[in-house]
Design an enzyme around this catalytic site. Structure first.
Site, PDB file in Angstrom:
ATOM      1  CE  LYS A  11      -0.456  -0.109   5.041  1.00 63.95           C
ATOM      2  NZ  LYS A  11      -1.276  -0.624   6.146  1.00 63.95           N
ATOM      3  CE1 TYR A  37       8.988  33.523  -3.436  1.00 63.57           C
ATOM      4  CE2 TYR A  37       8.801  31.232  -2.731  1.00 63.57           C
ATOM      5  CZ  TYR A  37       8.774  32.195  -3.737  1.00 63.57           C
ATOM      6  OH  TYR A  37       8.533  31.812  -5.025  1.00 63.57           O
ATOM      7  NE  ARG A  74      -7.685  -0.364  10.177  1.00 59.74           N
ATOM      8  CZ  ARG A  74      -6.419  -0.333   9.729  1.00 59.74           C
ATOM      9  NH1 ARG A  74      -5.780   0.822   9.614  1.00 59.74           N
ATOM     10  NH2 ARG A  74      -5.784  -1.452   9.412  1.00 59.74           N
ATOM     11  CG  MET A 106       5.968  23.414  -5.265  1.00 61.04           C
ATOM     12  SD  MET A 106       4.685  23.797  -6.444  1.00 61.04           S
ATOM     13  CE  MET A 106       3.558  24.738  -5.447  1.00 61.04           C
TER      14      MET A 106
HETATM   15  C1  LIG Z   1      -0.410  -1.612   6.764  1.00 59.99           C
HETATM   16  C2  LIG Z   1      -0.817  -2.931   7.254  1.00 59.99           C
HETATM   17  C3  LIG Z   1       0.149  -3.919   7.519  1.00 59.99           C
HETATM   18  C4  LIG Z   1       1.641  -3.661   7.431  1.00 59.99           C
HETATM   19  O1  LIG Z   1       2.061  -2.950   8.571  1.00 59.99           O
HETATM   20  P1  LIG Z   1       3.615  -2.675   8.880  1.00 59.99           P
HETATM   21  O2  LIG Z   1       3.641  -2.282  10.296  1.00 59.99           O
HETATM   22  O3  LIG Z   1       4.040  -1.591   7.965  1.00 59.99           O
HETATM   23  O4  LIG Z   1       4.344  -3.948   8.613  1.00 59.99           O
HETATM   24  C5  LIG Z   1      -0.296  -5.173   7.905  1.00 59.99           C
HETATM   25  N1  LIG Z   1      -1.618  -5.440   8.028  1.00 59.99           N
HETATM   26  C6  LIG Z   1      -2.573  -4.519   7.782  1.00 59.99           C
HETATM   27  C7  LIG Z   1      -4.001  -4.881   7.942  1.00 59.99           C
HETATM   28  C8  LIG Z   1      -2.203  -3.222   7.397  1.00 59.99           C
HETATM   29  O5  LIG Z   1      -3.153  -2.312   7.180  1.00 59.99           O
END
Ligand SMILES: *Cc1c(COP(=O)(O)O)cnc(C)c1O
Length: 395
Positions: free
Chosen positions: A61, A289, A159, A333
């Site tokens: 992700k 700036y 969650r 920027m």
């Molecule tokens: C992001 C995520 C992980 C990975 O987490 P890390 O601490 O970066 O290894 C694992 N499981 C879920 C459900 C996540 O959202």
């Protein structure tokens, strides 16, 4: 560097083909270098901590934590990584369109209207409610396919997921009602494995009890999983059938001091910018700036081609030039102004500055940068924008 290639990711890829890049005049004003040899080392070290039968999900992700999802996925697929964890369907679609065949497991919910899409692109959804299952069953039966799903259990993060005490009933219902759905996995997520071991043990115990009960009823899914990076390093009993490895794969931690990475694991990213201009600023004059910088002596400043448009936040304290740490004094920027009056060695325009990484004997890590910014590494790394070209190489 041998075996290297420059990859322009999403921001430019709709107009630039990879083939065009051989004509592209380097140096670009900034770039990210990604060491794929080190990625492999990190992967192998993490694997060596696991039972050989434990599967490895790489969490990709956030554009593979800023490292470029597609290239990292191709690389990991070639290592035999067992699964990829993603959050949006566009990420999953992008990987499938890049010919990635590795199983993709969603870490966030999908909407019922997206069921036919996940079936078409062979994406394994996370499920925690009946509406989504109704929809998957209907689409799967239309297409005459059996669809794998992973059930999410809430053990305290609050969650996603169904409460653990409702899980058995939920699974029995699925098995009874949905003939085109196969419960391939079941998982939960740790709430605070870095700092709260009491909570972590409680969650592991809760998950364990659930798995035992499922086994007794002959309902245990094939793949059980709970561990993120901290789970992998700190709680071997949390490895189960698969781990979900995010940040440590990239040689990083969420916040400085969270984790002790095993020997040999290192960050794989370096951020570099070129000195676009050397400027003289007289004592008492402004630099850039506003009133952020007023020279208290005759000053030499370097304008380095990387700014908050590239992900370098205001407050970034220092960079490396000519192997020496030098202070950033103003922000734009597209560039930063660096006071190089105290440099020992001469520099010229288009020499390199290192924003994150090492140069000569000195190093600036994400940990160093985030300490000064009072921020988290996983958050700051997401600030890096798509316009920065990524340069992947093997050592
Ligand atoms: C992001 C995520 C992980 C990975 O987490 P890390 O601490 O970066 O290894 C694992 N499981 C879920 C459900 C996540 O959202």
């Amino acid at each position: 560097m041998n075996n290297s290639k420059i990859v322009y990711s999403i921001a430019n890829s709709d107009v630039i083909n990879e083939g065009d890049l051989s004509k592209f005049p380097i140096p670009e004003i900034n770039e990210i270098d990604i060491n794929l040899t080190q990625l492999r080392k990190n992967y192998n070290i993490i694997r060596s901590l696991l039972n050989p039968s434990t599967k490895f999900m790489a969490v990709l992700k956030g554009n593979a934590y800023g490292h470029g999802m597609v290239t990292i996925a191709r690389e990991l697929e070639s290592y035999g990584c067992d699964a990829f964890g993603l959050v949006t369907l566009i990420e999953a679609y992008t990987l499938r369109k890049s010919s990635i065949k590795t199983p993709i497991i969603m870490l966030a919910p999908i909407a019922p209207s997206q069921a036919s899409f996940v079936i078409e692109y062979d994406i394994t959804p996370m499920v925690d409610n009946m509406e989504i299952l109704d929809s998957i069953e209907k689409c799967a039966s239309d297409k005459n396919k059996i669809i794998n799903v992973h059930i999410k259990i809430n053990t305290g993060l609050n969650r996603y997921g169904i409460p653990s005490d409702k899980a058995i009933k939920f699974i029995q219902n699925i098995n009874k009602k949905y003939i085109h759905i196969n419960i391939d996995g079941i998982y939960t997520h740790l709430q605070d494995p870095d700092y709260n071991s009491e909570m972590t043990y409680k969650q592991i115990k809760c998950f364990d009890e659930l798995i035992n009960n499922l086994e007794k009823k002959n309902l245990r899914p094939r793949i059980t999983h709970i561990a993120n990076s901290s789970g992998i390093l700190k709680y071997p009993q949390s490895h189960y059938d698969m781990v979900r490895c995010g940040i440590i794969l990239y040689g990083l931690e969420h916040k400085e001091g969270d984790l002790t990475l095993p020997y040999g694991m290192k960050p794989i990213m370096t951020i570099r910018g070129r000195i676009l201009k050397l400027c003289k600023i007289k004592k008492g004059e402004f630099g850039g700036y506003g009133r952020n910088f007023i020279a208290n002596r005759d000053t030499i400043a370097a304008i380095v081609g990387t700014g908050f448009g590239d992900g370098i936040s205001r407050g970034w304290k220092e960079v490396l030039i000519a192997g020496q740490k030098v202070p950033v004094v103003n922000y734009f920027m597209d560039s930063i102004m660096v006071d190089i009056t105290d440099l020992m060695n001469p520099v010229k325009e288009f020499d390199e500055a290192v924003i994150v990484g090492s140069q000569g004997k000195e190093e600036i890590t994400w940990e160093d940068a985030c300490r000064e910014l009072n921020s988290y590494i996983d958050e700051q790394i997401q600030h890096i924008t798509e316009r920065v070209p990524k340069h992947y190489f093997y050592e």
